[in-house]
Design a protein around this motif. Structure first.
Motif, mmCIF file in Angstrom:
data_model
loop_
_atom_site.group_PDB
_atom_site.id
_atom_site.type_symbol
_atom_site.label_atom_id
_atom_site.label_comp_id
_atom_site.label_asym_id
_atom_site.label_seq_id
_atom_site.Cartn_x
_atom_site.Cartn_y
_atom_site.Cartn_z
ATOM 1 N N PRO A 1 0.794 -1.238 0.000
ATOM 2 C CA PRO A 1 0.000 0.000 0.000
ATOM 3 C C PRO A 1 0.822 1.281 0.000
ATOM 4 O O PRO A 1 0.295 2.343 -0.342
ATOM 5 N N SER A 2 2.100 1.208 0.367
ATOM 6 C CA SER A 2 2.910 2.426 0.484
ATOM 7 C C SER A 2 3.742 2.724 -0.758
ATOM 8 O O SER A 2 4.530 3.680 -0.752
ATOM 9 N N LEU A 3 3.589 1.931 -1.810
ATOM 10 C CA LEU A 3 4.434 2.069 -3.001
ATOM 11 C C LEU A 3 4.432 3.493 -3.563
ATOM 12 O O LEU A 3 3.381 4.102 -3.764
ATOM 13 N N GLU A 4 5.663 3.989 -3.826
ATOM 14 C CA GLU A 4 5.828 5.283 -4.466
ATOM 15 C C GLU A 4 6.465 5.149 -5.848
ATOM 16 O O GLU A 4 6.306 6.027 -6.685
ATOM 17 N N ILE A 5 7.206 4.045 -6.055
ATOM 18 C CA ILE A 5 7.886 3.810 -7.334
ATOM 19 C C ILE A 5 7.536 2.407 -7.822
ATOM 20 O O ILE A 5 7.726 1.435 -7.093
ATOM 21 N N LEU A 6 7.019 2.303 -9.023
ATOM 22 C CA LEU A 6 6.687 1.009 -9.624
ATOM 23 C C LEU A 6 7.235 0.979 -11.042
ATOM 24 O O LEU A 6 6.832 1.780 -11.891
ATOM 25 N N ILE A 7 8.179 0.051 -11.287
ATOM 26 C CA ILE A 7 8.782 -0.137 -12.606
ATOM 27 C C ILE A 7 8.598 -1.597 -12.975
ATOM 28 O O ILE A 7 9.046 -2.481 -12.250
ATOM 29 N N SER A 8 7.933 -1.850 -14.079
ATOM 30 C CA SER A 8 7.630 -3.238 -14.427
ATOM 31 C C SER A 8 7.582 -3.424 -15.930
ATOM 32 O O SER A 8 7.025 -2.599 -16.660
ATOM 33 N N THR A 9 8.179 -4.545 -16.375
ATOM 34 C CA THR A 9 8.025 -4.962 -17.765
ATOM 35 C C THR A 9 7.021 -6.102 -17.857
ATOM 36 O O THR A 9 6.818 -6.662 -18.939
ATOM 37 N N TRP B 1 -5.305 -2.383 -11.556
ATOM 38 C CA TRP B 1 -4.438 -2.850 -10.469
ATOM 39 C C TRP B 1 -3.676 -1.691 -9.832
ATOM 40 O O TRP B 1 -3.442 -1.671 -8.637
ATOM 41 N N ILE B 2 -3.270 -0.743 -10.669
ATOM 42 C CA ILE B 2 -2.431 0.351 -10.196
ATOM 43 C C ILE B 2 -3.266 1.511 -9.659
ATOM 44 O O ILE B 2 -2.805 2.290 -8.835
ATOM 45 N N ALA B 3 -4.503 1.607 -10.112
ATOM 46 C CA ALA B 3 -5.341 2.743 -9.746
ATOM 47 C C ALA B 3 -5.517 2.877 -8.235
ATOM 48 O O ALA B 3 -5.775 3.979 -7.733
ATOM 49 N N LYS B 4 -5.365 1.778 -7.514
ATOM 50 C CA LYS B 4 -5.545 1.828 -6.064
ATOM 51 C C LYS B 4 -4.264 2.219 -5.323
ATOM 52 O O LYS B 4 -4.281 2.400 -4.114
ATOM 53 N N LEU B 5 -3.161 2.330 -6.061
ATOM 54 C CA LEU B 5 -1.886 2.711 -5.441
ATOM 55 C C LEU B 5 -1.758 4.230 -5.492
ATOM 56 O O LEU B 5 -1.003 4.802 -6.273
ATOM 57 N N GLU B 6 -2.472 4.902 -4.638
ATOM 58 C CA GLU B 6 -2.600 6.354 -4.724
ATOM 59 C C GLU B 6 -1.334 7.111 -4.331
ATOM 60 O O GLU B 6 -1.246 8.324 -4.535
ATOM 61 N N ASN B 7 -0.317 6.406 -3.783
ATOM 62 C CA ASN B 7 0.919 7.079 -3.387
ATOM 63 C C ASN B 7 1.980 7.052 -4.481
ATOM 64 O O ASN B 7 3.079 7.579 -4.296
ATOM 65 N N ILE B 8 1.669 6.445 -5.638
ATOM 66 C CA ILE B 8 2.641 6.311 -6.718
ATOM 67 C C ILE B 8 3.105 7.685 -7.213
ATOM 68 O O ILE B 8 2.293 8.544 -7.551
ATOM 69 N N LYS B 9 4.456 7.848 -7.250
ATOM 70 C CA LYS B 9 5.052 9.071 -7.769
ATOM 71 C C LYS B 9 5.814 8.831 -9.072
ATOM 72 O O LYS B 9 5.927 9.724 -9.900
ATOM 73 N N ILE B 10 6.358 7.613 -9.229
ATOM 74 C CA ILE B 10 7.113 7.250 -10.438
ATOM 75 C C ILE B 10 6.554 5.925 -10.951
ATOM 76 O O ILE B 10 6.492 4.948 -10.203
ATOM 77 N N LEU B 11 6.163 5.901 -12.216
ATOM 78 C CA LEU B 11 5.549 4.706 -12.794
ATOM 79 C C LEU B 11 6.128 4.447 -14.176
ATOM 80 O O LEU B 11 6.178 5.346 -15.019
#
Length: 330
Positions: free
Chosen positions: A192-200, A207-217
């Motif tokens: 729930p605390s994710l701020e950076i998500l990098i994925s191939t 799935w990502i819409a609920k990660l409201e703390n994301i700063k870098i995607l």
């Protein structure tokens, strides 16, 4: 200063070994900045430096370390070296990075991650090079609850049914990952605390819409409706850096003729990769995304090859001037 027979006597303080007398936390900071082989070599500097390497809090076995072992014909000793260091390091191990170019014993890897979970590891990176079988990580990984950064490449994960997530995880990077139990969606909801998500890996917007703390995607797009993408980005109010890879994307029309009133005010860095210049819908969607970021500072675009004799049909009226500090295109 008084000269005595052509020489002068240095003050006592200047003759002291100031480095050796530094506090342990300062020595640890110095050793952590050295390549691990050089940090261990400090044991030969002096008698009181013999065991200073046991103060290390960061163990980085990356490609450079592996190539160092290759040059010294010690690459087969990698497992024994890691065992020795992990067993002798005194305090917490904050960072552990492992690049695997050869096979390592599964039992050793399980023991290492179990020990790291007890040592309070906060930054963990494991990547297996090559195209052979993926590295199956032990369930001990999901006991590392103090993790703040996790990077995995070419690995297989099996989260246990008792896994409730990484409550402190801030940065997650996944490449060539397979889940044997649960799925990536269930894994992300446990962070729930994710701020950076990098994925191939394949990600869905919901799935990502609920990660409201994301700063870098950074993500690969698959099948995506234009309106869904705009609503998805609107659900990330803190997003500052965005990279979208269109390589496998199949955009649908999704009301492309409608103007989206949404503005992404926090977005400062935008990278659009592998855009097909033959796809008018993709181009229109990209242009609208760009112009929906009034505070954008840096823009980078890479495109697929296209036939200059067949320009795409795009409504360029949606564009207006941007106040950018940097632009890159390929």
């Amino acid at each position: 200063m008084h000269l005595i027979q052509g020489t002068h006597k240095a003050p006592k303080l200047a003759r002291e070994d100031l480095i050796s007398n530094m506090p342990d936390d300062v020595l640890t900071n110095i050793l952590d900045r050295l390549p691990i082989q050089d940090a261990v070599r400090t044991s030969i500097l002096a008698r009181n430096w013999r065991f200073n390497w046991t103060l290390l809090s960061q163990l980085v076995f990356d490609e450079n370390f592996y190539y160092y072992l290759t040059r010294t014909n010690d690459e087969s000793k990698l497992g024994r070296i890691i065992n020795r260091l992990l067993l002798h390091v005194k305090g917490a191990i904050i960072k552990f990075s492992l690049c695997m170019l050869d096979e390592l014993d599964d039992a050793d890897i399980a023991n290492w991650i179990l020990l790291l979970s007890k040592k309070g590891v906060k930054d963990l990176a494991i990547w297996k090079m090559g195209i052979r079988d993926q590295l199956k990580l032990p369930t001990h990984l999901f006991s590392c609850l103090e993790l703040k950064r996790l990077k995995l490449t070419n690995c297989c994960l099996s989260p246990p049914s008792t896994f409730r997530g990484f409550p402190n995880l801030l940065s997650l990077e996944l490449h060539l990952i397979r889940f044997e139990t649960r799925d990536l969606r269930g894994f992300l909801t446990c962070c729930p605390s994710l701020e950076i998500l990098i994925s191939t890996c394949t990600l869905k917007a919901v799935w990502i819409a609920k990660l409201e703390n994301i700063k870098i995607l950074s993500m690969y797009l698959s099948m995506l409706d234009r309106d869904i993408m705009m609503r998805f980005l609107d659900s990330l109010p803190k997003l500052q850096e965005l990279e979208l890879n269109f390589r496998t994307c199949k955009l649908t029309e999704g009301g492309a003729n409608k103007r989206c009133p949404t503005f992404f005010l926090s977005l400062k860095f935008l990278t659009l990769t592998r855009i097909s210049l033959h796809n008018g819908v993709m181009l229109s969607c990209s242009f609208e995304l760009i112009t929906s970021c009034p505070n954008l500072l840096f823009l980078e675009i890479t495109t697929e090859n296209w036939d200059a004799d067949s320009p795409p049909q795009v409504d360029y009226d949606i564009l207006w001037p941007l106040w950018l500090r940097g632009v890159a295109s390929m």
